[in-house]
Design an enzyme around this catalytic site. Structure first.
Site, mmCIF file in Angstrom:
data_model
loop_
_atom_site.group_PDB
_atom_site.id
_atom_site.type_symbol
_atom_site.label_atom_id
_atom_site.label_comp_id
_atom_site.label_asym_id
_atom_site.label_seq_id
_atom_site.Cartn_x
_atom_site.Cartn_y
_atom_site.Cartn_z
ATOM 1 N N SER A 1 65.041 82.438 -17.922
ATOM 2 C CA SER A 1 64.989 81.099 -18.519
ATOM 3 C C SER A 1 63.581 80.546 -18.326
ATOM 4 O O SER A 1 62.895 80.894 -17.350
ATOM 5 C CB SER A 1 65.989 80.195 -17.783
ATOM 6 O OG SER A 1 65.707 78.838 -18.010
ATOM 7 N N TYR B 1 69.797 76.606 -10.272
ATOM 8 C CA TYR B 1 69.777 77.386 -11.511
ATOM 9 C C TYR B 1 68.399 78.021 -11.717
ATOM 10 O O TYR B 1 68.280 79.229 -11.966
ATOM 11 C CB TYR B 1 70.133 76.476 -12.690
ATOM 12 C CG TYR B 1 70.044 77.153 -14.037
ATOM 13 C CD1 TYR B 1 71.086 77.947 -14.506
ATOM 14 C CD2 TYR B 1 68.909 77.003 -14.844
ATOM 15 C CE1 TYR B 1 70.999 78.578 -15.747
ATOM 16 C CE2 TYR B 1 68.816 77.627 -16.075
ATOM 17 C CZ TYR B 1 69.865 78.411 -16.523
ATOM 18 O OH TYR B 1 69.769 79.039 -17.745
HETATM 19 N N1 LIG Z 1 70.974 78.210 -24.115
HETATM 20 C C1 LIG Z 1 69.793 78.028 -23.543
HETATM 21 O O1 LIG Z 1 69.025 77.140 -23.915
HETATM 22 C C2 LIG Z 1 69.368 78.936 -22.423
HETATM 23 C C3 LIG Z 1 68.075 78.793 -21.926
HETATM 24 C C4 LIG Z 1 67.654 79.644 -20.925
HETATM 25 C C5 LIG Z 1 68.489 80.621 -20.444
HETATM 26 N N2 LIG Z 1 69.753 80.736 -20.919
HETATM 27 C C6 LIG Z 1 70.608 81.782 -20.373
HETATM 28 O O2 LIG Z 1 71.253 82.463 -21.433
HETATM 29 C C7 LIG Z 1 72.457 83.053 -20.950
HETATM 30 C C8 LIG Z 1 73.585 82.721 -21.911
HETATM 31 O O3 LIG Z 1 73.877 81.332 -21.822
HETATM 32 P P1 LIG Z 1 74.317 80.441 -23.062
HETATM 33 O O4 LIG Z 1 73.284 79.420 -23.258
HETATM 34 O O5 LIG Z 1 74.720 81.294 -24.189
HETATM 35 O O6 LIG Z 1 75.576 79.671 -22.425
HETATM 36 P P2 LIG Z 1 77.132 79.765 -22.716
HETATM 37 O O7 LIG Z 1 77.424 79.536 -24.153
HETATM 38 O O8 LIG Z 1 77.759 78.881 -21.705
HETATM 39 O O9 LIG Z 1 77.479 81.296 -22.391
HETATM 40 C C9 LIG Z 1 77.549 81.793 -21.079
HETATM 41 C C10 LIG Z 1 78.250 83.127 -21.117
HETATM 42 O O10 LIG Z 1 78.269 83.644 -19.767
HETATM 43 C C11 LIG Z 1 79.598 84.043 -19.469
HETATM 44 N N3 LIG Z 1 79.888 83.886 -18.056
HETATM 45 C C12 LIG Z 1 79.740 82.796 -17.268
HETATM 46 N N4 LIG Z 1 80.185 83.052 -16.035
HETATM 47 C C13 LIG Z 1 80.636 84.340 -16.043
HETATM 48 C C14 LIG Z 1 81.241 85.175 -15.075
HETATM 49 N N5 LIG Z 1 81.485 84.755 -13.827
HETATM 50 N N6 LIG Z 1 81.572 86.444 -15.439
HETATM 51 C C15 LIG Z 1 81.338 86.877 -16.683
HETATM 52 N N7 LIG Z 1 80.784 86.137 -17.645
HETATM 53 C C16 LIG Z 1 80.442 84.870 -17.325
HETATM 54 C C17 LIG Z 1 80.505 83.169 -20.324
HETATM 55 O O11 LIG Z 1 81.709 83.868 -20.595
HETATM 56 P P3 LIG Z 1 83.153 83.543 -19.983
HETATM 57 O O12 LIG Z 1 83.177 82.093 -19.598
HETATM 58 O O13 LIG Z 1 84.099 83.877 -21.098
HETATM 59 O O14 LIG Z 1 83.272 84.478 -18.833
HETATM 60 C C18 LIG Z 1 79.681 83.039 -21.598
HETATM 61 O O15 LIG Z 1 79.946 84.102 -22.472
HETATM 62 C C19 LIG Z 1 72.665 82.502 -19.539
HETATM 63 O O16 LIG Z 1 72.235 83.457 -18.577
HETATM 64 C C20 LIG Z 1 71.753 81.294 -19.504
HETATM 65 O O17 LIG Z 1 71.352 80.965 -18.192
HETATM 66 C C21 LIG Z 1 70.217 79.902 -21.896
#
Ligand SMILES: NC(=O)c1ccc[n+]([C@@H]2O[C@H](COP(=O)([O-])OP(=O)(O)OC[C@H]3O[C@@H](n4cnc5c(N)ncnc54)[C@H](OP(=O)(O)O)[C@@H]3O)[C@@H](O)[C@H]2O)c1
Length: 257
Positions: free
Chosen positions: A144, A158
């Site tokens: 991130s 985080y």
């Molecule tokens: N969106 C942004 O702006 C952004 C920016 C920087 C980094 N990121 C990173 O991108 C990645 C994806 O995030 P997102 O933004 O797409 O958020 P999101 O829509 O909340 O997706 C998070 C995903 O992680 C899974 N997850 C969470 N806890 C888990 C666990 N204990 N075991 C297995 N799966 C788990 C969730 O699936 P289930 O709940 O179904 O298990 C979901 O599919 C993350 O690592 C986040 O930190 C996102």
């Protein structure tokens, strides 16, 4: 390269990566805790391909909680067996819970640390066992932009986990550098800025820097396909902001966040 494992594929960036890699013709190994979402996604991708007259990719979905470490190794191995090989593994599952340190909310910070760092360590170990066996593979770590600097308040834990996973990946890259295995095992770290997803639904209104899931993930997929070492995504504005976030004095950083 034909098969990709994506963790956290039930929503947000993981689900959209699945759609976009399917468009590019990859077979998919998808996991998350919400398997109903994985089933819907597989059906959606299947329908999309039928509509365009392309053969649908193979999609295998499995339940996985990345904090259940034994299951991480078992599920990754099952995917490798079922798809024959795993050419690329995207460590994407993550959690955005967090609270100001010392305010009685250790449980939220612990859950974030266990999911984003220890969970990612288990996934990296499981992935590297497979890549060492295959003697090839591409590891992709979703870090991130918040990893560039220690972040205040609810972001502190985080951001620390995201810096931690970036270092895990860089450590691996350093180890592989100049070795025979380093020619066939590649490591990419992505530093996404604000990309619309479930995790940041509440941020959406507040920042003009937020891009759509589709656009943000296009930038992620392009960087992954190039097998770059590190990429801030989307490059505009994040590649320019990265060195500022990394080196600016705290007073400036505090105004930026
Ligand atoms: N969106 C942004 O702006 C952004 C920016 C920087 C980094 N990121 C990173 O991108 C990645 C994806 O995030 P997102 O933004 O797409 O958020 P999101 O829509 O909340 O997706 C998070 C995903 O992680 C899974 N997850 C969470 N806890 C888990 C666990 N204990 N075991 C297995 N799966 C788990 C969730 O699936 P289930 O709940 O179904 O298990 C979901 O599919 C993350 O690592 C986040 O930190 C996102």
């Amino acid at each position: 390269m034909t098969s990709i494992l994506i963790t956290g594929a039930s929503s947000g960036l993981g689900a959209e990566m699945a759609r976009q890699f399917a468009e590019l013709g990859y077979d998919l190994a998808l996991c998350a805790r919400r398997t109903d979402r994985l089933e819907e996604l597989s059906e959606e991708i299947g329908r999309e391909h039928e509509g365009h007259g392309h053969p649908a990719p193979r999609i295998v979905g499995k339940a996985l909680d990345v904090t259940d470490h034994a299951s991480v190794f078992r599920v990754f191995d099952e995917f490798a067996d079922e798809l024959g090989t795993l050419d690329r593994i995207v460590i994407n599952a993550g959690l955005g819970k967090g609270a100001r340190l010392g305010t009685g909310r250790f449980a939220a910070n612990l859950e974030t640390a266990m999911t984003n760092f220890v969970g990612a360590l288990a996934q990296t170990e499981a992935a590297m066992e497979i890549f060492r066996r295959q003697q090839r593979g591409h590891l992709v770590m979703v870090s991130s932009m918040s990893a560039m600097r220690g972040m205040p308040s609810s972001m502190t834990t985080y951001a620390a986990t995201k810096a931690g996973v970036a270092h895990l990946a860089e450590g691996l890259r350093t180890e592989l550098y100049g070795t025979p295995l380093g020619k066939t095992v590649k490591v990419t770290v992505l530093y996404p800025g604000y990309i619309a997803s479930e995790m940041n639904e509440h941020v959406e209104q507040k920042t003009p820097l937020m891009v759509s899931t589709e656009k943000g993930v296009r930038a992620m997929v392009a960087a992954i396909e190039k097998e770059v070492g590190d990429a801030a995504v989307p490059a505009l504005p994040w590649a320019g902001l990265a060195p500022v976030m990394k080196h600016a004095p705290l007073a400036v950083v505090k105004r930026l966040i």
